[in-house]
Design a protein around this motif. Structure first.
Motif, PDB file in Angstrom:
ATOM      1  N   ALA A  81     -11.413   0.437  46.873  1.00 17.38           N
ATOM      2  CA  ALA A  81     -10.954   0.563  45.538  1.00 17.38           C
ATOM      3  C   ALA A  81      -9.694   0.846  45.040  1.00 17.38           C
ATOM      4  O   ALA A  81      -9.330   0.201  44.638  1.00 17.38           O
ATOM      5  N   ALA A  82      -8.697   1.252  46.172  1.00 16.78           N
ATOM      6  CA  ALA A  82      -7.005   0.932  46.207  1.00 16.78           C
ATOM      7  C   ALA A  82      -6.589  -0.805  46.530  1.00 16.78           C
ATOM      8  O   ALA A  82      -6.059  -0.816  46.204  1.00 16.78           O
ATOM      9  N   LEU A  83      -7.563  -0.760  47.572  1.00 20.19           N
ATOM     10  CA  LEU A  83      -7.553  -2.218  48.340  1.00 20.19           C
ATOM     11  C   LEU A  83      -7.663  -3.123  46.712  1.00 20.19           C
ATOM     12  O   LEU A  83      -7.134  -4.277  47.077  1.00 20.19           O
ATOM     13  N   SER A  84      -8.258  -3.218  45.693  1.00 22.90           N
ATOM     14  CA  SER A  84      -8.485  -3.471  44.451  1.00 22.90           C
ATOM     15  C   SER A  84      -7.815  -3.942  43.796  1.00 22.90           C
ATOM     16  O   SER A  84      -7.447  -4.470  42.821  1.00 22.90           O
ATOM     17  N   GLY A  85      -6.850  -3.080  44.139  1.00 24.89           N
ATOM     18  CA  GLY A  85      -5.454  -3.782  42.569  1.00 24.89           C
ATOM     19  C   GLY A  85      -4.549  -1.776  42.224  1.00 24.89           C
ATOM     20  O   GLY A  85      -5.306  -1.551  41.982  1.00 24.89           O
ATOM     21  N   PRO A  86      -3.940  -2.249  41.999  1.00 29.00           N
ATOM     22  CA  PRO A  86      -3.511  -1.214  40.726  1.00 29.00           C
ATOM     23  C   PRO A  86      -4.083  -0.746  39.454  1.00 29.00           C
ATOM     24  O   PRO A  86      -4.050  -1.913  38.825  1.00 29.00           O
ATOM     25  N   SER A  87      -4.086   0.332  39.435  1.00 34.62           N
ATOM     26  CA  SER A  87      -4.684   1.143  38.191  1.00 34.62           C
ATOM     27  C   SER A  87      -3.979   1.646  37.080  1.00 34.62           C
ATOM     28  O   SER A  87      -3.818   1.269  35.897  1.00 34.62           O
ATOM     29  N   GLY A  88      -3.929   2.946  37.498  1.00 34.40           N
ATOM     30  CA  GLY A  88      -2.916   3.577  37.150  1.00 34.40           C
ATOM     31  C   GLY A  88      -0.835   2.641  37.232  1.00 34.40           C
ATOM     32  O   GLY A  88      -0.514   2.244  38.332  1.00 34.40           O
ATOM     33  N   ARG A  89      -0.526   3.708  36.356  1.00 32.76           N
ATOM     34  CA  ARG A  89       1.231   2.739  36.365  1.00 32.76           C
ATOM     35  C   ARG A  89       2.307   4.268  36.978  1.00 32.76           C
ATOM     36  O   ARG A  89       2.058   5.799  36.376  1.00 32.76           O
ATOM     37  N   ILE A  90       3.036   4.196  37.417  1.00 33.50           N
ATOM     38  CA  ILE A  90       4.188   4.530  37.530  1.00 33.50           C
ATOM     39  C   ILE A  90       5.440   4.607  37.216  1.00 33.50           C
ATOM     40  O   ILE A  90       5.785   3.509  36.548  1.00 33.50           O
ATOM     41  N   TYR A  91       5.841   5.466  36.839  1.00 32.55           N
ATOM     42  CA  TYR A  91       7.184   6.137  36.051  1.00 32.55           C
ATOM     43  C   TYR A  91       7.771   6.159  36.845  1.00 32.55           C
ATOM     44  O   TYR A  91       8.231   8.055  37.192  1.00 32.55           O
ATOM     45  N   TYR A  92       9.071   6.111  37.426  1.00 32.94           N
ATOM     46  CA  TYR A  92       9.759   6.835  38.734  1.00 32.94           C
ATOM     47  C   TYR A  92      11.389   7.175  37.688  1.00 32.94           C
ATOM     48  O   TYR A  92      11.381   6.325  37.460  1.00 32.94           O
ATOM     49  N   VAL A  93      10.938   8.231  37.998  1.00 32.16           N
ATOM     50  CA  VAL A  93      12.398   9.031  36.854  1.00 32.16           C
ATOM     51  C   VAL A  93      13.814   9.053  38.059  1.00 32.16           C
ATOM     52  O   VAL A  93      13.645   9.926  39.169  1.00 32.16           O
ATOM     53  N   ASN A 138      12.603   5.369  51.094  1.00 31.32           N
ATOM     54  CA  ASN A 138      11.149   6.116  50.845  1.00 31.32           C
ATOM     55  C   ASN A 138      11.202   5.718  49.147  1.00 31.32           C
ATOM     56  O   ASN A 138      10.402   5.291  48.208  1.00 31.32           O
ATOM     57  N   SER A 139      12.227   6.536  48.991  1.00 31.89           N
ATOM     58  CA  SER A 139      12.453   6.039  47.475  1.00 31.89           C
ATOM     59  C   SER A 139      12.261   4.379  46.779  1.00 31.89           C
ATOM     60  O   SER A 139      12.159   4.092  45.675  1.00 31.89           O
ATOM     61  N   ARG A 140      13.204   3.785  47.942  1.00 32.80           N
ATOM     62  CA  ARG A 140      12.956   2.622  47.512  1.00 32.80           C
ATOM     63  C   ARG A 140      11.661   1.690  47.665  1.00 32.80           C
ATOM     64  O   ARG A 140      11.484   0.497  47.112  1.00 32.80           O
ATOM     65  N   THR A 141      11.103   2.260  47.986  1.00 29.99           N
ATOM     66  CA  THR A 141       9.233   1.761  48.578  1.00 29.99           C
ATOM     67  C   THR A 141       8.359   2.421  47.189  1.00 29.99           C
ATOM     68  O   THR A 141       7.942   1.571  46.809  1.00 29.99           O
ATOM     69  N   ILE A 142       8.793   3.355  46.817  1.00 35.48           N
ATOM     70  CA  ILE A 142       8.044   3.855  45.752  1.00 35.48           C
ATOM     71  C   ILE A 142       8.578   3.516  44.733  1.00 35.48           C
ATOM     72  O   ILE A 142       8.227   2.834  43.383  1.00 35.48           O
ATOM     73  N   MET A 143       9.922   3.500  44.232  1.00 39.34           N
ATOM     74  CA  MET A 143      10.557   2.262  43.129  1.00 39.34           C
ATOM     75  C   MET A 143       9.681   1.162  43.207  1.00 39.34           C
ATOM     76  O   MET A 143      10.073   0.445  41.907  1.00 39.34           O
ATOM     77  N   GLY A 144       9.970   0.735  44.292  1.00 36.08           N
ATOM     78  CA  GLY A 144       9.252  -1.226  44.297  1.00 36.08           C
ATOM     79  C   GLY A 144       8.037  -1.411  44.062  1.00 36.08           C
ATOM     80  O   GLY A 144       7.427  -2.526  43.574  1.00 36.08           O
ATOM     81  N   MET A 145       7.133  -0.113  43.887  1.00 40.64           N
ATOM     82  CA  MET A 145       5.960  -0.222  43.139  1.00 40.64           C
ATOM     83  C   MET A 145       6.042   0.221  41.762  1.00 40.64           C
ATOM     84  O   MET A 145       4.672   0.233  41.112  1.00 40.64           O
ATOM     85  N   ALA A 146       7.143   0.840  41.278  1.00 36.76           N
ATOM     86  CA  ALA A 146       6.200   1.683  39.632  1.00 36.76           C
ATOM     87  C   ALA A 146       6.601   0.585  38.589  1.00 36.76           C
ATOM     88  O   ALA A 146       7.362  -0.999  38.640  1.00 36.76           O
ATOM     89  N   ASP A 147       5.990   0.633  37.432  1.00 32.14           N
ATOM     90  CA  ASP A 147       5.801   0.165  36.641  1.00 32.14           C
ATOM     91  C   ASP A 147       7.248  -0.099  35.378  1.00 32.14           C
ATOM     92  O   ASP A 147       7.909  -0.839  34.486  1.00 32.14           O
ATOM     93  N   LYS A 148       7.982   1.381  35.901  1.00 31.00           N
ATOM     94  CA  LYS A 148       9.452   1.663  35.188  1.00 31.00           C
ATOM     95  C   LYS A 148      10.051   2.510  35.967  1.00 31.00           C
ATOM     96  O   LYS A 148       9.583   3.405  36.348  1.00 31.00           O
ATOM     97  N   VAL A 149      11.398   1.912  35.755  1.00 31.68           N
ATOM     98  CA  VAL A 149      12.082   3.072  36.199  1.00 31.68           C
ATOM     99  C   VAL A 149      12.876   3.243  35.310  1.00 31.68           C
ATOM    100  O   VAL A 149      14.137   2.641  34.926  1.00 31.68           O
ATOM    101  N   LEU A 150      13.058   4.809  35.112  1.00 28.19           N
ATOM    102  CA  LEU A 150      14.074   5.460  33.924  1.00 28.19           C
ATOM    103  C   LEU A 150      14.860   6.007  34.087  1.00 28.19           C
ATOM    104  O   LEU A 150      15.056   6.892  35.500  1.00 28.19           O
ATOM    105  N   VAL A 151      16.026   5.516  33.958  1.00 32.32           N
ATOM    106  CA  VAL A 151      17.097   5.900  34.686  1.00 32.32           C
ATOM    107  C   VAL A 151      17.751   7.336  33.227  1.00 32.32           C
ATOM    108  O   VAL A 151      17.909   7.003  32.038  1.00 32.32           O
ATOM    109  N   VAL A 152      17.977   8.554  33.689  1.00 35.48           N
ATOM    110  CA  VAL A 152      18.653   9.721  33.274  1.00 35.48           C
ATOM    111  C   VAL A 152      20.130   9.710  33.071  1.00 35.48           C
ATOM    112  O   VAL A 152      19.902   9.849  34.103  1.00 35.48           O
ATOM    113  N   SER A 153      20.521   9.828  32.011  1.00 29.92           N
ATOM    114  CA  SER A 153      22.422   9.598  31.939  1.00 29.92           C
ATOM    115  C   SER A 153      22.532  10.408  30.396  1.00 29.92           C
ATOM    116  O   SER A 153      21.848  11.272  30.058  1.00 29.92           O
ATOM    117  N   ASN A 154      24.242  11.128  30.927  1.00 29.09           N
ATOM    118  CA  ASN A 154      24.695  12.313  30.191  1.00 29.09           C
ATOM    119  C   ASN A 154      25.747  10.615  29.028  1.00 29.09           C
ATOM    120  O   ASN A 154      25.999   9.198  29.780  1.00 29.09           O
TER     121      ASN A 154
END
Length: 389
Positions: A127-139, A263-279
């Motif tokens: 199932a994992a090799l068949s392609g992504p299903s869930g979405r990743i939001y990287y904060v 590690n973060s670069r690997t996950i970020m590369g798989m993410a559907d969205k990178v959410l940058v938190v700022s003030n």
């Protein structure tokens, strides 16, 4: 045994020949196993290893076997079965403990459960090799102290409130001392992502779901290690983990603070969205611009990066318009500054959405979740007099 039944290789590493013969006799009766000799150096599907008088040495050997990929799964046996040994075994990813002297029913049950897990592993890997299903939001935070974990926690708990969402994972991928247990009111975790990646070749959906913390909100939580981890995780290993997580969960929210490692670069590369938190402060805005440039170098398009202005105040010295002009990019969402509710939630170890559901800050998180998913909120059941909670 049918002609199509899979045969698993089994190696027994124990001191007693009598024990080895008795175990082999019991397991052979269940079928589905081919035994390797004790001196065999061939990889095996299942290893039964005896922990003797030096448990620390034994677990070092187990770690070496796991890292070398010489065994698909490891069972332990010992004459002594104290709680410390069991906890160490669980942390090492051991699925079964065979007490001595042998009990036929226990051995057969453990063998049967191994075959069930192995079959499930094959299915989940397919199932994992068949392609992504869930979405990743990287904060990720533009700077320390901007409220990255607050955003990650409350975005995740808001996602679980969206229509049609059945499963959400909140993962703290910091290398150590993550804040999720404090924010979520959890006991210090026994398992973290470190224990999982150490045993990644044996990890399947059933195992993951059995060790992940289930929060009362409905979230599953994968915490950071409680001790410093300075090792290197290969991109392949981290990718394997997140492909499997994607096959299980509808949404995955990753809280990585402002860490920017391999590690973060690997996950970020798989993410559907990178959410940058700022003030809305000059140092944060400068860092947002730098982060955006760095993230795009990893193949993430500008459209995959969104900015969240946390602790937003309308009378801020730097306005939204000024910040957007400096960044040459729209600030997609704002989260209002509500220190009292936020600190109260943290001190109680609860998400904001659970203590102040109808507050403006809680609504802002649900609005972000709704826009990210394109879904509406689940209907809440009313309770109490006149529907008041």
């Amino acid at each position: 045994m049918t002609g199509t039944e899979k045969i698993y290789t089994f190696r027994v590493d124990v001191k007693s020949d009598a024990f080895r013969k008795e175990l082999r006799s019991i397991v052979s009766a269940s079928g589905g196993f081919r035994f390797l000799g004790p001196e065999s150096s061939d990889p095996c599907d299942l290893l039964l290893y005896e922990i003797s008088d030096d448990p620390e040495k034994g677990f070092r050997h187990i770690e070496m076997v796991q890292q070398s990929g010489q065994a698909g799964e490891i069972f332990l046996t010992s004459r002594q079965m104290g709680p410390e040994l069991l906890i160490s075994a669980m942390r090492a990813g051991i699925k079964e403990f065979i007490p001595q002297p042998l009990n036929m029913e226990d051995v057969l049950k453990a063998a049967s459960k191994f075959k069930e897990r192995a079959a499930a592993r094959t299915v989940s890997q397919s199932a994992a090799l068949s392609g992504p299903s869930g979405r990743i939001y990287y904060v990720i935070g533009s700077k320390g102290g901007v409220g990255t974990t607050t955003v990650a926690v409350n975005l995740a708990t808001s996602l679980i409130d969206m229509e049609g969402v059945n499963s959400v994972l909140l993962a703290d991928m910091s290398p150590m001392f993550g804040d999720l247990p404090v924010f979520m009111g959890m006991e210090p975790p026994v398992f973290s992502w470190l224990e999982i990646i150490k045993n990644i070749s044996r990890v399947d959906a059933l195992y993951l779901m059995s060790i992940l913390y289930k929060h009362p909100s409905g979230l599953h939580v994968l915490p950071a290690p409680v001790v410093p981890y300075e090792g290197q995780v290969s991109a392949e290993t981290m990718g394997t983990l997140f492909r499997l997580l994607r096959s299980i969960f509808d949404f995955i929210v990753v809280d990585n603070g402002r860490i920017f490692d391999s590690n973060s670069r690997t996950i970020m590369g798989m993410a559907d969205k990178v959410l940058v938190v700022s003030n809305l402060s000059l140092p944060c805005i400068i860092n947002v611009k730098r982060l955006g440039t760095a993230v795009q170098k990893f193949g993430i398009p500008e459209s995959g990066i969104e900015i969240i202005a946390n602790r937003y105040q309308k009378n801020s010295r730097i306005s939204i318009e000024d910040a957007q002009e400096t960044l040459n990019k729209k600030i997609q969402w704002t989260v209002p500054n509500d220190f009292a509710i936020t600190i109260n939630a943290i001190n109680q170890g609860k998400p904001i959405t659970s203590i102040a559901y109808n507050s403006n800050i809680s609504r802002s998180f649900r609005s972000i979740a709704a826009q990210l998913t394109g879904r509406g909120e689940k209907k809440k059941e009313k309770s109490g007099l006149f529907g008041l909670k």
